[in-house]
Structures are given as structure tokens and as C-alpha cells.
Design a protein around this motif. Structure first.
Motif, PDB file in Angstrom:
ATOM      1  N   ASN A  91       0.795  -1.230   0.000  1.00  0.00           N
ATOM      2  CA  ASN A  91       0.000   0.000   0.000  1.00  0.00           C
ATOM      3  C   ASN A  91       0.826   1.278   0.000  1.00  0.00           C
ATOM      4  O   ASN A  91       0.269   2.359  -0.255  1.00  0.00           O
ATOM      5  N   VAL A  92       2.119   1.193   0.300  1.00  0.00           N
ATOM      6  CA  VAL A  92       2.967   2.391   0.335  1.00  0.00           C
ATOM      7  C   VAL A  92       4.119   2.273  -0.659  1.00  0.00           C
ATOM      8  O   VAL A  92       4.289   3.124  -1.542  1.00  0.00           O
ATOM      9  N   LEU A  93       4.915   1.204  -0.521  1.00  0.00           N
ATOM     10  CA  LEU A  93       6.131   1.085  -1.329  1.00  0.00           C
ATOM     11  C   LEU A  93       5.824   0.850  -2.804  1.00  0.00           C
ATOM     12  O   LEU A  93       6.397   1.516  -3.684  1.00  0.00           O
ATOM     13  N   VAL A  94       4.947  -0.099  -3.098  1.00  0.00           N
ATOM     14  CA  VAL A  94       4.638  -0.413  -4.495  1.00  0.00           C
ATOM     15  C   VAL A  94       4.044   0.783  -5.242  1.00  0.00           C
ATOM     16  O   VAL A  94       4.476   1.091  -6.361  1.00  0.00           O
ATOM     17  N   PRO A  95       3.065   1.517  -4.678  1.00  0.00           N
ATOM     18  CA  PRO A  95       2.558   2.699  -5.413  1.00  0.00           C
ATOM     19  C   PRO A  95       3.628   3.748  -5.678  1.00  0.00           C
ATOM     20  O   PRO A  95       3.600   4.410  -6.715  1.00  0.00           O
ATOM     21  N   ILE A  96       4.588   3.900  -4.748  1.00  0.00           N
ATOM     22  CA  ILE A  96       5.647   4.898  -4.949  1.00  0.00           C
ATOM     23  C   ILE A  96       6.598   4.446  -6.052  1.00  0.00           C
ATOM     24  O   ILE A  96       6.959   5.216  -6.947  1.00  0.00           O
TER      25      ILE A  96
END
Length: 359
Positions: A294-299
Motif C-alpha cells: 500500500n505504500v512502497l509499491v505505489p511509490i
């Protein structure tokens, strides 16, 4: 039926550019299927060259000659990789050996727990079911041990090939980085003149592959490092081995996280039993997965083409079954390639005059 197919074929492939794109795909697919194993070092070199081209380009923008930039980046990459392997590989190997040695004890505890289920849940679990399960698992473990032994012997024979790869792959990466423009120009001369759709698909995929490879490597490093540190702080046994497994599990979207959960849960359960420590480890692992998804992959993959999760799972299963590790690694870019091809063939056919006017 045939008339419908004929009209569809004429509508999609009457354009010479579309026909050339189809021909290039067929030739590339046959080449990879027949000689894919032989050109594996070249594929690895291309992947590494994609990764290292960005820092080389940055050094070139700082007025450093490309020859020197390629040499500096490659030497830095090889040095860092050697130091990481020197620090991680012995630890991972030792922890793997220790874990394999403890597997009989873990299985013995699991058998005791399983055989106690009929007494605890007499209406739901029967003795015959547990005995059949144990016999089946024992047979699977024996066959797994045989495969591990045979794989060990085959790896000994493949050690010489590994040494060759360690020499050839860096050389190929260096020349791919140093002579990038020259190599691209030579490949462009080989391609047919009717290549409007080939160029369209290539330009669409080029940035996608670069972003995906770079983002996936960064994701593996971050997730693996955080997992190792977390497991070490929680005093989980085989922390480095399990943390590295968590890092590489991100190669397989959705499926990898679920699979790696099993060894983590088994080791924690064997170490502490059903206790608060066990649940702390599982909660920490769950938090890592949630932050990754939810945080690393979208960035990291904000510039990547979004694909439906169902298409990603199908791509992982299909390309992984076709090309193994590299099929899994490139499942998302290959799925994106399929999407780009579908978009290219769905675009309206341009006449020669229109195409000439646009160019």
C-alpha cells in the motif's frame, strides 16, 4: 466461420506494419523457445545493462565520457555485489543447513500435534484421515529429499558454467553500456522498413521495462532488509534466511507473500509455540506486507501501466511456467507488452499517404 476470421485478419493485419510486427513476434518467440537456454547470459546482461544505464546516463550528463562512466558504474556494481554476497551467502548457507537439519524435529512435533487432533475434535477429525495424511507427507518428503540430492549433484556440474557466466556477463554488460548508441543503430538497421507499430510498441515498452526492473530491485532490497532487521530484533531463528526469502517473494505478486508465510509461521511456531512471541512475529510480517503493498509499491511503480490483479496472476502463472524464474521476474512487463500489442493492433490502419504525412 472462416469468413468472419478472414475479415478479422484483414482488418487487423492488412497494414504492412502490423504484419511485420506479427512476424517479428513469431520469430522472437521461436528463437527464445528453441535457443532460450543458450542465450540466458545475454538476457541477464541485458537486464543488468537496463539497471545500470541510468547512473551511466547521469554521469554522462555531468560531462564524464561514457567509457569512463560505464567502467565506474560497472566496477561499483560488481564491488557492491561481491561485498553483499560475501556477507550474506555464508550466513544464508549456514542457516539453510541448520534448518534442513532441524526439519525432522519440526516434523516430529507436527506429527504429535496432528495425532492429537482426533481426541480434541472427535466429530471433525478421524484417526484414518490423520494416518493417511502422515503417510502422504512422508512420501512427499522422501521424494523431495531425492530431488534435493540430485539438484546438488547437478549444481556441481553447473559450477564451471557459473564461473564462465561471472566472466562473460560483466563483459557483455560493459560493452552494452559503452556502445549503447552503436548497438541500437545496428539493431535498427536489421529491422524492416515497415516498422511504425514496432517502434510504437518498443517506445511504449522501453520505459515500462526500465521502471519495472529498477523498481523491483529497489523493492527487493528494501523489503528484504526491513524483514531481516525485524526478525533479528525479534530474535527469530534463521532471521537472515527468512528475511531474504521475504525480499525475493515480491517477485511473485500476491502469491509470493502467501507462500513465504508458511516457513515463517512454521519456524516461529517451532521456536515459541502458540505464544505471544509467535503472534508478534506474524503481526510484524503482516505489517511489512501491508506497507509494501500500500505504500512502497505505489511509490516505486507509479509510472507503470496499471493491470488488473487477475491479469497479473495469469501472467505470473503462464510466463513462470514457460520460462521459470525469468518468466516470473518479467511477468508484469510481458503482460504490459501484450497490452501494448493489443493497443497497437486495435489502432486504425494508416494509409501510406497518411503515414508519410504524419512522419
Amino acid at each position: 466461420m472462416f469468413s468472419v476470421f478472414g475479415r478479422w485478419y484483414e482488418r487487423k493485419f492488412s497494414d504492412p506494419d502490423a504484419a511485420m510486427l506479427l512476424l517479428l513476434l513469431v520469430i522472437s518467440g521461436v528463437f527464445l523457445l528453441v535457443w532460450g537456454g543458450m542465450v540466458t547470459p545475454v538476457i541477464v546482461a541485458v537486464v543488468l545493462a537496463y539497471l545500470l544505464d541510468w547512473p551511466v546516463a547521469k554521469l554522462e550528463q555531468m560531462n564524464m565520457p561514457r567509457n569512463w562512466g560505464s567502467t565506474l558504474v560497472l566496477l561499483t556494481f560488481v564491488g557492491v555485489s561481491f561485498l553483499v554476497m560475501l556477507g550474506l551467502v555464508p550466513t544464508i548457507w549456514q542457516q539453510s543447513v541448520n534448518l534442513i537439519a532441524e526439519l525432522p524435529a519440526i516434523w516430529e512435533k507436527a506429527q504429535v500435534w496432528l495425532t492429537g487432533l482426533p481426541e480434541a475434535y472427535p466429530t471433525m477429525v478421524k484417526n484414518d484421515q490423520i494416518q493417511n495424511l502422515l503417510v502422504g507427507v512422508d512420501e512427499k518428503l522422501v521424494s523431495l529429499g531425492e530431488r534435493i540430492i540430485s539438484a546438488s549433484f547437478s549444481s556441481i556440474f553447473g559450477f564451471a558454467a557459473l564461473l564462465i557466466y561471472l566472466i562473460l556477463v560483466p563483459l557483455m554488460v560493459f560493452f552494452m553500456l559503452k556502445d549503447k548508441e552503436q548497438l541500437v543503430a545496428q539493431i535498427s538497421q536489421i529491422l524492416p522498413t515497415q516498422r511504425r507499430l514496432i517502434v510504437q510498441v518498443g517506445q511504449e515498452m522501453n520505459q515500462q521495462i526500465i521502471n519495472y526492473i529498477r523498481g523491483k530491485v529497489i523493492e527487493i532490497i528494501i523489503v528484504g532488509t526491513v524483514s531481516v532487521v525485524t526478525f533479528l530484533l525479534m530474535d527469530l531463528r534463521y532471521a537472515v534466511l527468512l528475511g531474504v526469502l521475504v525480499g525475493f517473494s515480491v517477485l511473485i505478486p500476491f502469491i509470493g507473500a502467501a507462500v513465504v508465510t508458511i516457513p515463517i509461521a512454521v519456524v516461529a511456531l517451532f521456536q515459541w509455540g502458540i505464544s505471544p512471541e509467535f503472534w508478534y512475529v506474524m503481526i510484524a510480517y503482516g505489517i511489512i506486507q501491508v506497507l509494501d503493498g500500500n505504500v512502497l509499491v505505489p511509490i516505486l511503480f507509479s509510472e507503470a501501466v496499471s493491470l488488473h490483479p487477475l491479469y497479473i496472476i495469469i501472467a505470473v502463472l503462464f510466463f513462470g511456467g514457460l520460462w521459470g524464474f525469468w518468466g516470473v521476474f518479467f511477468a508484469i512487463p510481458l503482460a504490459t507488452l501484450v497490452k501494448a500489442l493489443a493497443n497497437a493492433w486495435s489502432s486504425p490502419v494508416l494509409s501510406a499517404e497518411t503515414e508519410k504525412a504524419e512522419s
